[in-house]
Design an enzyme around this catalytic site. Structure first.
Site, PDB file in Angstrom:
ATOM      1  N   THR A   1       0.819  -1.209   0.000  1.00 31.51           N
ATOM      2  CA  THR A   1       0.000   0.000   0.000  1.00 31.51           C
ATOM      3  C   THR A   1       0.856   1.263   0.000  1.00 31.51           C
ATOM      4  O   THR A   1       2.000   1.251   0.474  1.00 31.51           O
ATOM      5  CB  THR A   1      -0.896  -0.016   1.267  1.00 31.51           C
ATOM      6  OG1 THR A   1      -1.459   1.272   1.464  1.00 31.51           O
ATOM      7  CG2 THR A   1      -0.093  -0.348   2.520  1.00 31.51           C
ATOM      8  N   ASP A   2       0.261   2.358  -0.470  1.00 29.70           N
ATOM      9  CA  ASP A   2       0.955   3.656  -0.414  1.00 29.70           C
ATOM     10  C   ASP A   2       1.032   4.184   1.019  1.00 29.70           C
ATOM     11  O   ASP A   2       1.802   5.115   1.305  1.00 29.70           O
ATOM     12  CB  ASP A   2       0.273   4.681  -1.336  1.00 29.70           C
ATOM     13  CG  ASP A   2      -1.188   4.957  -0.983  1.00 29.70           C
ATOM     14  OD1 ASP A   2      -1.726   4.312  -0.053  1.00 29.70           O
ATOM     15  OD2 ASP A   2      -1.798   5.829  -1.638  1.00 29.70           O
ATOM     16  N   GLU A   3       0.237   3.570   1.930  1.00 30.08           N
ATOM     17  CA  GLU A   3       0.194   4.112   3.293  1.00 30.08           C
ATOM     18  C   GLU A   3       1.517   3.954   4.023  1.00 30.08           C
ATOM     19  O   GLU A   3       1.760   4.624   5.034  1.00 30.08           O
ATOM     20  CB  GLU A   3      -0.959   3.473   4.086  1.00 30.08           C
ATOM     21  CG  GLU A   3      -2.280   3.661   3.360  1.00 30.08           C
ATOM     22  CD  GLU A   3      -3.525   3.352   4.170  1.00 30.08           C
ATOM     23  OE1 GLU A   3      -3.462   3.411   5.404  1.00 30.08           O
ATOM     24  OE2 GLU A   3      -4.560   3.076   3.557  1.00 30.08           O
TER      25      GLU A   3
ATOM     26  N   TYR B   1      -1.730  -0.529  10.967  1.00 31.03           N
ATOM     27  CA  TYR B   1      -1.891  -1.186   9.655  1.00 31.03           C
ATOM     28  C   TYR B   1      -0.698  -0.869   8.758  1.00 31.03           C
ATOM     29  O   TYR B   1      -0.026  -1.771   8.244  1.00 31.03           O
ATOM     30  CB  TYR B   1      -3.194  -0.721   8.981  1.00 31.03           C
ATOM     31  CG  TYR B   1      -3.236  -1.037   7.490  1.00 31.03           C
ATOM     32  CD1 TYR B   1      -3.256  -2.353   7.029  1.00 31.03           C
ATOM     33  CD2 TYR B   1      -3.245  -0.007   6.529  1.00 31.03           C
ATOM     34  CE1 TYR B   1      -3.272  -2.643   5.665  1.00 31.03           C
ATOM     35  CE2 TYR B   1      -3.263  -0.290   5.162  1.00 31.03           C
ATOM     36  CZ  TYR B   1      -3.278  -1.613   4.746  1.00 31.03           C
ATOM     37  OH  TYR B   1      -3.285  -1.900   3.388  1.00 31.03           O
TER      38      TYR B   1
ATOM     39  N   LYS C   1       2.331  -3.327   7.285  1.00 29.50           N
ATOM     40  CA  LYS C   1       2.599  -3.512   5.850  1.00 29.50           C
ATOM     41  C   LYS C   1       4.047  -3.101   5.529  1.00 29.50           C
ATOM     42  O   LYS C   1       4.726  -3.739   4.730  1.00 29.50           O
ATOM     43  CB  LYS C   1       1.616  -2.694   5.001  1.00 29.50           C
ATOM     44  CG  LYS C   1       0.181  -3.177   5.034  1.00 29.50           C
ATOM     45  CD  LYS C   1      -0.028  -4.565   4.462  1.00 29.50           C
ATOM     46  CE  LYS C   1       0.156  -4.656   2.965  1.00 29.50           C
ATOM     47  NZ  LYS C   1      -0.203  -5.996   2.448  1.00 29.50           N
TER      48      LYS C   1
HETATM   49  P1  NAD Z   1      -9.531  -7.419   2.278  1.00 29.69           P
HETATM   50  O1  NAD Z   1      -9.530  -7.139   3.734  1.00 29.69           O
HETATM   51  O2  NAD Z   1     -10.767  -7.166   1.490  1.00 29.69           O
HETATM   52  O3  NAD Z   1      -9.158  -8.971   2.026  1.00 29.69           O
HETATM   53  C1  NAD Z   1      -8.128  -9.608   2.738  1.00 29.69           C
HETATM   54  C2  NAD Z   1      -8.265 -11.110   2.469  1.00 29.69           C
HETATM   55  O4  NAD Z   1      -7.187 -11.772   3.149  1.00 29.69           O
HETATM   56  C3  NAD Z   1      -9.560 -11.722   2.997  1.00 29.69           C
HETATM   57  O5  NAD Z   1     -10.097 -12.616   2.055  1.00 29.69           O
HETATM   58  C4  NAD Z   1      -9.128 -12.482   4.246  1.00 29.69           C
HETATM   59  O6  NAD Z   1      -9.936 -13.617   4.523  1.00 29.69           O
HETATM   60  C5  NAD Z   1      -7.712 -12.881   3.853  1.00 29.69           C
HETATM   61  N1  NAD Z   1      -6.852 -13.111   5.036  1.00 29.69           N
HETATM   62  C6  NAD Z   1      -6.728 -12.318   6.121  1.00 29.69           C
HETATM   63  N2  NAD Z   1      -5.843 -12.874   7.000  1.00 29.69           N
HETATM   64  C7  NAD Z   1      -5.411 -14.031   6.430  1.00 29.69           C
HETATM   65  C8  NAD Z   1      -4.502 -15.032   6.811  1.00 29.69           C
HETATM   66  N3  NAD Z   1      -3.856 -14.976   8.003  1.00 29.69           N
HETATM   67  N4  NAD Z   1      -4.271 -16.080   5.984  1.00 29.69           N
HETATM   68  C9  NAD Z   1      -4.931 -16.171   4.794  1.00 29.69           C
HETATM   69  N5  NAD Z   1      -5.823 -15.243   4.384  1.00 29.69           N
HETATM   70  C10 NAD Z   1      -6.058 -14.188   5.180  1.00 29.69           C
HETATM   71  O7  NAD Z   1      -8.287  -6.622   1.694  1.00 29.69           O
HETATM   72  P2  NAD Z   1      -8.111  -5.909   0.273  1.00 29.69           P
HETATM   73  O8  NAD Z   1      -8.658  -4.546   0.351  1.00 29.69           O
HETATM   74  O9  NAD Z   1      -8.554  -6.846  -0.781  1.00 29.69           O
HETATM   75  O10 NAD Z   1      -6.514  -5.765   0.248  1.00 29.69           O
HETATM   76  C11 NAD Z   1      -5.707  -6.812  -0.308  1.00 29.69           C
HETATM   77  C12 NAD Z   1      -4.248  -6.411  -0.199  1.00 29.69           C
HETATM   78  O11 NAD Z   1      -4.041  -5.193  -0.916  1.00 29.69           O
HETATM   79  C13 NAD Z   1      -3.793  -6.147   1.232  1.00 29.69           C
HETATM   80  O12 NAD Z   1      -2.488  -6.668   1.370  1.00 29.69           O
HETATM   81  C14 NAD Z   1      -3.782  -4.634   1.347  1.00 29.69           C
HETATM   82  O13 NAD Z   1      -2.791  -4.206   2.252  1.00 29.69           O
HETATM   83  C15 NAD Z   1      -3.433  -4.229  -0.072  1.00 29.69           C
HETATM   84  N6  NAD Z   1      -3.939  -2.918  -0.512  1.00 29.69           N
HETATM   85  C16 NAD Z   1      -5.264  -2.604  -0.374  1.00 29.69           C
HETATM   86  C17 NAD Z   1      -5.729  -1.384  -0.850  1.00 29.69           C
HETATM   87  C18 NAD Z   1      -7.200  -1.006  -0.770  1.00 29.69           C
HETATM   88  O14 NAD Z   1      -7.546   0.131  -1.110  1.00 29.69           O
HETATM   89  N7  NAD Z   1      -8.086  -1.900  -0.369  1.00 29.69           N
HETATM   90  C19 NAD Z   1      -4.842  -0.483  -1.439  1.00 29.69           C
HETATM   91  C20 NAD Z   1      -3.504  -0.842  -1.560  1.00 29.69           C
HETATM   92  C21 NAD Z   1      -3.066  -2.064  -1.102  1.00 29.69           C
HETATM   93  P1  TYD Z   2     -10.837   3.786   4.122  1.00 33.40           P
HETATM   94  O1  TYD Z   2     -11.789   3.324   3.074  1.00 33.40           O
HETATM   95  O2  TYD Z   2     -10.949   3.190   5.499  1.00 33.40           O
HETATM   96  O3  TYD Z   2      -9.357   3.628   3.550  1.00 33.40           O
HETATM   97  P2  TYD Z   2      -7.930   4.148   4.170  1.00 33.40           P
HETATM   98  O4  TYD Z   2      -8.103   4.587   5.564  1.00 33.40           O
HETATM   99  O5  TYD Z   2      -7.093   2.914   4.059  1.00 33.40           O
HETATM  100  O6  TYD Z   2      -7.485   5.255   3.263  1.00 33.40           O
HETATM  101  O7  TYD Z   2     -10.988   5.349   4.281  1.00 33.40           O
HETATM  102  C1  TYD Z   2     -10.806   6.232   3.206  1.00 33.40           C
HETATM  103  C2  TYD Z   2     -10.886   7.628   3.756  1.00 33.40           C
HETATM  104  O8  TYD Z   2     -12.229   7.864   4.198  1.00 33.40           O
HETATM  105  C3  TYD Z   2      -9.999   7.855   4.962  1.00 33.40           C
HETATM  106  O9  TYD Z   2      -9.477   9.188   4.898  1.00 33.40           O
HETATM  107  C4  TYD Z   2     -10.937   7.720   6.146  1.00 33.40           C
HETATM  108  C5  TYD Z   2     -12.262   8.210   5.588  1.00 33.40           C
HETATM  109  N1  TYD Z   2     -13.475   7.579   6.147  1.00 33.40           N
HETATM  110  C6  TYD Z   2     -14.518   8.361   6.608  1.00 33.40           C
HETATM  111  O10 TYD Z   2     -14.460   9.614   6.568  1.00 33.40           O
HETATM  112  N2  TYD Z   2     -15.634   7.742   7.107  1.00 33.40           N
HETATM  113  C7  TYD Z   2     -15.742   6.382   7.173  1.00 33.40           C
HETATM  114  O11 TYD Z   2     -16.774   5.859   7.656  1.00 33.40           O
HETATM  115  C8  TYD Z   2     -14.658   5.580   6.681  1.00 33.40           C
HETATM  116  C9  TYD Z   2     -14.729   4.067   6.742  1.00 33.40           C
HETATM  117  C10 TYD Z   2     -13.543   6.215   6.171  1.00 33.40           C
END
Ligand code: NAD
Ligand code: TYD
Length: 370
Positions: free
Chosen positions: A132-134, A158, A162
């Site tokens: 992630t970019d975070e 988080y 990561k």
């Molecule tokens: P998500 O929470 O929707 O899905 C995570 C999945 O991992 C779930 O299916 C869960 O059951 C599985 N999981 C959790 N713990 C596990 C374990 N110990 N063993 C096996 N499986 C396990 O997450 P997402 O949003 O799909 O994110 C996927 C990846 O992408 C993550 O690594 C996250 O850090 C990264 N990422 C997410 C975003 C975003 O905007 N969602 C952006 C950048 C990077």
């Molecule tokens: P989120 O979807 O949780 O992603 P991340 O924190 O990983 O960027 O949140 C996106 C943005 O929206 C973040 O700045 C937090 C804000 N947010 C709200 O304002 N209200 C909400 O209920 C949630 C879940 C997030």
């Protein structure tokens, strides 16, 4: 032909990636490995699992013996690691699971990969880590976007977990010669996203007539990318990325949270105003009674340590891999709203708990152990 081990493939991005890969690489073998935590949903990948070249195993990435066994048994040559605890708010109230899965779990995967792939003469392989970019921390309003050389400065449990996993992946390349790549991506949105995240939360709360909680002043900025564009970026990194390299993937698409919430309100209102059947299905949605969804916006206390701004410089991925996003934000939001309107069963079963009961009945409450 590749043989993929996709961890976290029942989660939001992982499920989209499973569909994307199955569609674009129909000859490849896919093993989806997922613990089915609260965020995992097997119904998200059911159509892909109907193919005989796809297998699902419920398991934990911390279980090194099980991963090692499966890598050998299925002659896997590519790991794509999506498995993670992914929600910042949960990491604030309960960081332990983040340390376990994101750090120890990634380490267990690396050890399993090292033992299977680097044994004896070794074999061609790739370990792609999805990050992630975070990890880069928070930007000021005039700072340049994060590049691959921006120093890590994670601010939440988080992002810190990561960041630690990214460092382990890097070290396994440097020390042992494991063929690794890492992608650091900005905020994703699209189908199958768990309804705790901002965009699906807003869509569903509007449909149910519930408040739309906006943290702080609503002016935090994120760089939003349609999930399919992320999947394409990962595909390019797996196929063309240099071993040991990191690639930033982003949308060049910065929005304040409050503007996003307004956009989602507008799209849902338009859909409901145009459809008598939606008005019947969602009588509590403001547009079903002639009102506007923005009335539901409620400013709430800020998230502790809330990062102000993220933005990605994806120039390296463009230059080296030919990557650029294809879905503009208006279209992506429209597609996303439409998906949640057309797939009410998917999210209603999550909200009412019936999906979790079904999983426990069909997969047991823990999954496979070795
Ligand atoms: P998500 O929470 O929707 O899905 C995570 C999945 O991992 C779930 O299916 C869960 O059951 C599985 N999981 C959790 N713990 C596990 C374990 N110990 N063993 C096996 N499986 C396990 O997450 P997402 O949003 O799909 O994110 C996927 C990846 O992408 C993550 O690594 C996250 O850090 C990264 N990422 C997410 C975003 C975003 O905007 N969602 C952006 C950048 C990077
Ligand atoms: P989120 O979807 O949780 O992603 P991340 O924190 O990983 O960027 O949140 C996106 C943005 O929206 C973040 O700045 C937090 C804000 N947010 C709200 O304002 N209200 C909400 O209920 C949630 C879940 C997030």
């Amino acid at each position: 032909m590749k043989r993929l081990f996709i961890t976290g493939g029942a989660g939001f991005i992982g499920a989209n990636f499973v569909h994307y890969w199955a569609e674009n690489h129909p000859g490849d073998f896919i093993l989806v490995f997922d613990a089915l935590t609260y965020a995992g949903n097997i119904s998200s990948i059911e159509p892909a699992l109907a193919d005989e070249r796809a297998v699902f195993v419920r398991g934990d990435i911390c279980n090194r013996e099980l991963v090692e066994f499966l890598l050998g048994e299925y002659a896997i040559d590519t790991i794509v690691n999506f498995a993670a605890e992914s929600h910042v708010d949960r990491s604030i109230t309960g960081p332990d699971a983040f340390i376990k899965t994101n750090i120890q779990g990634t380490h267990a995967l690396l050890e399993a990969a090292r033992s299977i792939w680097l044994n004896g003469h070794g074999m061609p392989h790739r370990f792609h880590h999805v990050s992630t970019d975070e990890v880069y921390g928070s930007l000021g309003p005039d700072d340049p976007p994060f590049s691959e050389t921006t120093p890590y400065a994670p601010n939440s449990p988080y992002s810190a977990s990561k960041a630690a996993s990214d460092h382990l992946v890097r070290a396994y390349h440097h020390t042992y010669g494991l063929d690794v790549t890492t992608s650091n991506c900005s905020n994703n949105y699209g189908p199958y996203q768990f309804p705790e995240k901002l965009i699906p939360l807003c869509i569903i709360n509007i449909l149910n007539g519930n408040p739309l909680p906006v943290y702080g002043d609503g002016l935090n900025i994120r760089d939003w990318l349609y999930v399919e564009d992320h999947c394409r970026g990962i595909e390019l990194v797996i196929n063309r990325g240099r071993a040991g390299s990191v690639y930033n993937i982003g949308g060049c698409n910065e929005w304040t949270n409050i503007d996003i919430v307004h956009l989602v309100c507008q799209e849902v209102d338009l859909a409901i105003e145009a459809s008598p059947s939606l008005r019947e299905s969602f009588p509590d949605a403001p547009a079903s009674r002639g009102a506007k969804s923005r009335e539901l916006i409620t400013f709430v206390s800020d998230r502790p340590g809330h990062d102000r701004r993220y933005a990605i410089d994806a120039e390296k991925a463009r230059r080296e891999l030919g990557y650029s996003p294809m879905t503009d934000f208006d279209k992506g939001i429209r597609l996303t709203v439409r998906w949640y309107l057309d797939n009410t069963r998917w999210w209603q079963e999550i909200l009412d708990g019936s999906y979790r009961d079904w999983i426990n009945r069909n997969y047991g409450s823990r999954g496979i152990e070795l």
